[in-house]
Design a protein around this motif. Structure first.
Motif, PDB file in Angstrom:
ATOM      1  N   ALA A 143     -14.009  10.711  -9.291  1.00  0.00           N
ATOM      2  CA  ALA A 143     -13.073  10.223  -8.278  1.00  0.00           C
ATOM      3  C   ALA A 143     -13.508  10.669  -6.895  1.00  0.00           C
ATOM      4  O   ALA A 143     -13.407   9.915  -5.924  1.00  0.00           O
ATOM      5  CB  ALA A 143     -11.662  10.733  -8.575  1.00  0.00           C
ATOM      6  N   GLY A 144     -14.002  11.906  -6.803  1.00  0.00           N
ATOM      7  CA  GLY A 144     -14.448  12.409  -5.512  1.00  0.00           C
ATOM      8  C   GLY A 144     -15.622  11.620  -4.961  1.00  0.00           C
ATOM      9  O   GLY A 144     -15.658  11.285  -3.775  1.00  0.00           O
ATOM     10  N   LEU A 145     -16.573  11.326  -5.820  1.00  0.00           N
ATOM     11  CA  LEU A 145     -17.731  10.541  -5.383  1.00  0.00           C
ATOM     12  C   LEU A 145     -17.318   9.145  -4.945  1.00  0.00           C
ATOM     13  O   LEU A 145     -17.788   8.632  -3.926  1.00  0.00           O
ATOM     14  CB  LEU A 145     -18.762  10.450  -6.512  1.00  0.00           C
ATOM     15  N   PHE A 146     -16.431   8.516  -5.723  1.00  0.00           N
ATOM     16  CA  PHE A 146     -15.976   7.179  -5.353  1.00  0.00           C
ATOM     17  C   PHE A 146     -15.241   7.204  -4.017  1.00  0.00           C
ATOM     18  O   PHE A 146     -15.452   6.345  -3.158  1.00  0.00           O
ATOM     19  CB  PHE A 146     -15.060   6.605  -6.438  1.00  0.00           C
ATOM     20  N   HIS A 147     -14.383   8.192  -3.849  1.00  0.00           N
ATOM     21  CA  HIS A 147     -13.628   8.302  -2.599  1.00  0.00           C
ATOM     22  C   HIS A 147     -14.556   8.503  -1.412  1.00  0.00           C
ATOM     23  O   HIS A 147     -14.409   7.835  -0.377  1.00  0.00           O
ATOM     24  CB  HIS A 147     -12.660   9.481  -2.693  1.00  0.00           C
ATOM     25  N   ALA A 148     -15.542   9.408  -1.543  1.00  0.00           N
ATOM     26  CA  ALA A 148     -16.459   9.688  -0.436  1.00  0.00           C
ATOM     27  C   ALA A 148     -17.380   8.513  -0.158  1.00  0.00           C
ATOM     28  O   ALA A 148     -17.780   8.283   0.983  1.00  0.00           O
ATOM     29  CB  ALA A 148     -17.283  10.941  -0.750  1.00  0.00           C
ATOM     30  N   ASN A 239     -22.502  10.229   2.712  1.00  0.00           N
ATOM     31  CA  ASN A 239     -21.156  10.797   2.587  1.00  0.00           C
ATOM     32  C   ASN A 239     -20.883  11.338   1.191  1.00  0.00           C
ATOM     33  O   ASN A 239     -20.200  12.357   1.044  1.00  0.00           O
ATOM     34  CB  ASN A 239     -20.097   9.730   2.890  1.00  0.00           C
ATOM     35  N   SER A 240     -21.381  10.655   0.175  1.00  0.00           N
ATOM     36  CA  SER A 240     -21.044  11.017  -1.200  1.00  0.00           C
ATOM     37  C   SER A 240     -22.112  11.915  -1.831  1.00  0.00           C
ATOM     38  O   SER A 240     -21.888  13.112  -2.068  1.00  0.00           O
ATOM     39  CB  SER A 240     -20.845   9.752  -2.038  1.00  0.00           C
TER      40      SER A 240
END
Length: 324
Positions: A143-148, A239-240
């Motif tokens: 989820a963090g990678l997708f968000h970033a 970013n990610s």
């Protein structure tokens, strides 16, 4: 980056903020189109290539425009507008900002304000695109990678879960200097014209070279839509990916990391730990083996007297921030 339809010229502080906030709903709609349409084209590129192939003229235009756009984002949007790591002539500033606009990541003033917001808040709760996602609705690293990577363009994770809203960076707080730059404001105003030219231009060139309407369609697809999607995902990876995987030779207050693969495909932007340690440096590749084509281009501009006052950390400053 997300679209911004706010203040397009040198404006009063009140006017810039009012227009910036008023554009929120329209921004989300435009973001959806400019992210999803090229993304769908990228997904369709495999079956398209299998059934129709890719014409040589389209391939050449894709590669050339990829290089121009990546350099425009890395140099024009990032190192020049956002960080003022060097000074440049009006014509140089305009050309670099136009090249960056071809990436469909939003007008230059919006991009710079969002990025300036990112640095002091990196990987903290206020950061627009940190991969550190927490809360009861978190799905961990994925989820963090997708968000970033792309999710932050449409909303944010909060302690109450996902909130569908557009991030807002106050122009008068983050880019008061750029609001006084009439050349950049002009480019900002004509952002959609530039974006349209970046899509239709390859089709026109291919059509004139081959005198074949199908070649124009092919170039529009590959050098227009697919090229935008590739550039977007490469730059979003800073970013990610570069806040999760890589090395951290310098001390920083965040999770920024150097990633050689991302540096290669973004012409040097992947040396992200270096950049966060020394954000105003025109060089991101600080060691001889760290590939940084964007820095080489800036040096070439300086030799041509189109750029000057190139900023970089002193050897003493670099030693001071080395991770122990």
């Amino acid at each position: 980056m997300r679209m911004h339809l706010g203040s397009y010229g040198p404006a009063t502080a009140t006017g810039a903020v009012k227009l910036n906030r008023a554009a929120s709903t329209r921004e989300r709609v435009i973001t959806f189109v400019t992210v999803c349409v090229p993304g769908l084209a990228l997904l369709a590129s495999v079956p398209y290539a299998i059934y129709f192939g890719i014409r040589p003229v389209s391939l050449v235009l894709l590669v050339v425009l990829y290089c121009v756009t990546i350099a425009g984002v890395g140099i024009g949007y990032h190192r020049l507008a956002a960080h003022q790591s060097f000074k440049a002539s009006v014509a140089t500033r305009v050309l670099l900002a136009v090249a960056g606009s071809l990436a469909a990541q939003g007008p230059v003033l919006h991009w710079a304000s969002a990025h300036r917001h990112h640095h002091p808040t990196a990987d903290r709760p206020d950061d627009f695109h940190s991969p550190k996602v927490s809360g009861p609705h978190s799905f961990g690293r994925v989820a963090g990678l997708f968000h970033a990577h792309v999710g932050w363009l449409f909303g944010a994770y909060t302690e109450n879960g996902w909130v569908f809203r557009a991030p807002y960076a106050d122009w008068t707080r983050y880019i008061p200097d750029l609001l006084k730059d009439r050349a950049l404001c002009k480019v900002n105003k004509h952002y959609f014209d530039i974006l349209a030219a970046g899509l239709l231009g390859p089709a026109l060139v291919a059509g004139l070279i081959t005198l074949d309407p199908l070649a124009a369609v092919d170039a529009f697809f590959w050098a227009g839509l697919v090229r935008i999607a590739i550039v977007q995902n490469c730059t979003w990876s800073v970013n990610s990916v570069c806040h999760v995987w890589g090395t951290r030779p310098f001390r920083a207050r965040d999770l920024s990391a150097n990633n050689a693969l991302i540096a290669l495909i973004t012409f040097g932007e992947g040396w992200h730990n270096n950049h966060h340690a020394f954000p105003t440096s025109f060089r991101h590749g600080l060691r001889w083996w760290e590939f940084d084509l964007n820095a080489a281009i800036v040096l070439a501009l300086a030799r041509a007297r189109l750029a000057w006052d190139l900023r970089q950390p002193s050897p003493e400053h670099r030693l001071e921030l080395l991770a122990r």
